[in-house]
Design a protein around this motif. Structure first.
Motif, short mmCIF file in Angstrom:
data_model
loop_
_atom_site.label_atom_id
_atom_site.label_comp_id
_atom_site.label_asym_id
_atom_site.label_seq_id
_atom_site.Cartn_x
_atom_site.Cartn_y
_atom_site.Cartn_z
N ASP A 62 0.81 -1.22 0.00
CA ASP A 62 0.00 0.00 0.00
C ASP A 62 0.84 1.28 0.00
N LEU A 63 2.07 1.18 -0.52
CA LEU A 63 2.97 2.33 -0.58
C LEU A 63 3.43 2.54 -2.02
N PRO A 64 3.94 3.73 -2.32
CA PRO A 64 4.43 3.99 -3.69
C PRO A 64 5.54 3.01 -4.08
N ASP A 65 5.70 2.83 -5.38
CA ASP A 65 6.68 1.87 -5.90
C ASP A 65 8.10 2.16 -5.43
N ARG A 66 8.40 3.41 -5.20
CA ARG A 66 9.76 3.78 -4.80
C ARG A 66 10.11 3.26 -3.40
N VAL A 67 9.10 2.92 -2.60
CA VAL A 67 9.31 2.46 -1.24
C VAL A 67 9.21 0.94 -1.19
N LEU A 68 10.23 0.32 -0.63
CA LEU A 68 10.20 -1.12 -0.38
C LEU A 68 9.73 -1.30 1.06
N ALA A 69 8.57 -1.93 1.23
CA ALA A 69 8.01 -2.11 2.56
C ALA A 69 7.76 -3.59 2.81
N ASP A 87 15.40 -16.03 3.16
CA ASP A 87 14.47 -14.90 3.03
C ASP A 87 15.21 -13.65 2.57
N TYR A 88 16.40 -13.43 3.09
CA TYR A 88 17.20 -12.29 2.66
C TYR A 88 17.70 -12.48 1.24
N GLU A 89 18.28 -13.64 0.97
CA GLU A 89 18.93 -13.88 -0.31
C GLU A 89 17.97 -14.01 -1.48
N LYS A 90 16.79 -14.59 -1.23
CA LYS A 90 15.86 -14.83 -2.33
C LYS A 90 14.72 -13.82 -2.43
N VAL A 91 14.49 -13.05 -1.37
CA VAL A 91 13.38 -12.10 -1.39
C VAL A 91 13.87 -10.66 -1.23
N LEU A 92 14.43 -10.35 -0.08
CA LEU A 92 14.74 -8.95 0.22
C LEU A 92 15.87 -8.38 -0.65
N VAL A 130 17.37 3.68 -2.20
CA VAL A 130 16.26 2.87 -1.70
C VAL A 130 15.68 3.49 -0.43
N ARG A 131 14.35 3.52 -0.39
CA ARG A 131 13.62 3.83 0.83
C ARG A 131 13.02 2.51 1.29
N ILE A 132 13.27 2.16 2.54
CA ILE A 132 12.77 0.90 3.05
C ILE A 132 12.04 1.09 4.37
N LYS A 167 16.16 6.56 2.82
CA LYS A 167 15.46 6.65 4.10
C LYS A 167 15.18 5.24 4.60
N ILE A 168 15.28 5.07 5.91
CA ILE A 168 14.98 3.78 6.52
C ILE A 168 14.04 4.01 7.69
N ALA A 169 12.94 3.28 7.70
CA ALA A 169 12.01 3.28 8.83
C ALA A 169 11.95 1.86 9.37
N VAL A 170 12.27 1.69 10.63
CA VAL A 170 12.14 0.39 11.28
C VAL A 170 10.99 0.51 12.27
#
Length: 123
Positions: free
Chosen positions: A7-14, A25-30, A44-46, A78-81
């Motif tokens: 539900d976020l813009p394409d530029r943001v990886l959420a 999960d890291y190697e094949k997805v993220l 990248v914005r994550i 930008k990074i949001a955790v």
């Protein structure tokens, strides 16, 4: 595994961490998703949520996270955790001053604020 938040813009990886997060999960997805955003946008914005559905990280996942983060040190815009996990928040808080990008830590109850923040400024 990672659940992709769409539900976020394409530029943001959420993503939201669900269950046990493994090196696969890291190697094949993220990692491939980050590489795709880098190719498309240059930075990248994550938004990375570690919420109530999360159980644990494998040791290799933690290693991949650190290694990948360092390899792309200057690629983060930008990074949001988003998390309530005390040890994780403490670790992030301790090292956040090293981040070369804009960075913010949110509680899970503030997920919507995190989404607004990560999308803020110019997209």
């Amino acid at each position: 595994m990672f659940k992709i938040l769409t539900d976020l813009p394409d530029r943001v990886l959420a993503v939201s961490a669900v269950g046990k997060i493994t090196a696969d999960d890291y190697e094949k997805v993220l990692m491939p998703m980050v590489e795709e955003k880098l190719t498309k946008y240059g930075k990248v914005r994550i938004l990375y949520q570690i919420g109530n559905e999360f159980n644990t990280f494998s040791m290799m996942a933690l290693w991949d996270d650190a290694k990948f983060g360092l390899a792309h040190w200057k690629d983060w815009e930008k990074i949001a955790v988003v998390s309530n996990i005390g040890w994780l928040r403490g670790t992030i808080w301790t090292f956040k001053w090293l981040m070369p990008s804009k960075f913010k830590l949110f509680q899970n109850a503030k997920l919507e604020q995190a989404k607004q923040w990560i999308c803020g400024d110019r997209l």
